[in-house]
Design a protein around this motif. Structure first.
Motif, short mmCIF file in Angstrom:
data_model
loop_
_atom_site.label_atom_id
_atom_site.label_comp_id
_atom_site.label_asym_id
_atom_site.label_seq_id
_atom_site.Cartn_x
_atom_site.Cartn_y
_atom_site.Cartn_z
N THR A 17 0.84 -1.20 0.00
CA THR A 17 0.00 0.00 0.00
C THR A 17 0.87 1.25 0.00
OG1 THR A 17 -1.88 -1.06 1.08
CG2 THR A 17 -1.71 1.32 1.30
N THR A 21 0.86 3.67 -3.19
CA THR A 21 0.35 5.02 -2.93
C THR A 21 1.36 6.07 -3.36
OG1 THR A 21 -1.00 4.22 -1.10
CG2 THR A 21 -0.54 6.58 -1.16
N TYR A 35 -5.62 15.71 -5.09
CA TYR A 35 -6.06 14.50 -4.42
C TYR A 35 -5.91 14.66 -2.92
CZ TYR A 35 -1.03 13.69 -4.24
OH TYR A 35 0.31 13.83 -4.03
N VAL A 39 -7.41 9.64 1.57
CA VAL A 39 -8.41 8.92 0.79
C VAL A 39 -7.73 8.05 -0.25
CG1 VAL A 39 -10.39 9.18 -0.76
CG2 VAL A 39 -10.14 10.69 1.21
N GLY A 43 -8.01 4.03 -0.42
CA GLY A 43 -8.49 3.39 -1.64
C GLY A 43 -7.52 2.37 -2.18
N VAL A 46 -7.65 -0.76 0.01
CA VAL A 46 -8.84 -1.58 -0.25
C VAL A 46 -8.68 -2.36 -1.56
CG1 VAL A 46 -11.30 -1.50 -0.79
CG2 VAL A 46 -10.40 -0.19 1.14
N ILE A 47 -8.23 -1.67 -2.60
CA ILE A 47 -8.04 -2.34 -3.89
C ILE A 47 -7.01 -3.46 -3.78
CG2 ILE A 47 -7.17 -2.02 -6.24
CD1 ILE A 47 -8.47 0.81 -6.12
N TRP A 80 -7.31 -1.06 5.27
CA TRP A 80 -7.69 0.34 5.19
C TRP A 80 -7.27 1.08 6.46
CZ3 TRP A 80 -11.44 3.21 7.97
CH2 TRP A 80 -11.65 4.50 7.47
#
Length: 113
Positions: A17, A21, A35, A39, A43, A46-47, A80
């Motif tokens: 992640t 990111t 952005y 968030v 996201g 989660v993906i 998350w």
């Protein structure tokens, strides 16, 4: 799935992640897109957790049952939460989703009397 496997998958999602990111941030900065960092991190977490869960189920030929669904939902939720890095980041992300700026954690709706 054992608890050890679950924790290993959670570790993998948490590590990736951060990497994904940062890569997405670099691309979005290059494109000049705006952005919300929290968030975006949530996201991505989660993906990645959904993709890792799907890969695990396919590779191990695991059947979906109640226990497996609990593990997969927990993996997504905990991924998350680990991306948010604590309560203040979760609150900041919720405020950003609602459209209120809270970049330093000081803009709270609750008042101390």
């Amino acid at each position: 799935m054992t608890i050890e496997t679950f924790l290993m998958l959670l570790l993998a999602v948490s590590v990736f992640t951060g990497l994904f990111t940062e890569a997405v941030k670099i691309v979005m900065d290059g494109l000049g897109e705006k952005y919300c960092s929290n968030v975006l991190a949530g996201g991505v977490a989660v993906i990645l957790s959904v993709l890792v869960s799907a890969a695990y189920v396919v590779l191990t030929e695991t059947a979906y049952n109640n226990k497996m669904m609990v593990y997969l939902i927990a993996l997504t939720l905990l991924s998350w939460l680990s991306a948010m890095v604590g309560y203040d980041k979760v609150i900041q992300a919720i405020l950003q989703i609602r459209g209120k700026e809270d970049t330093d954690g000081t803009d709270r709706e609750r008042k101390v009397k």
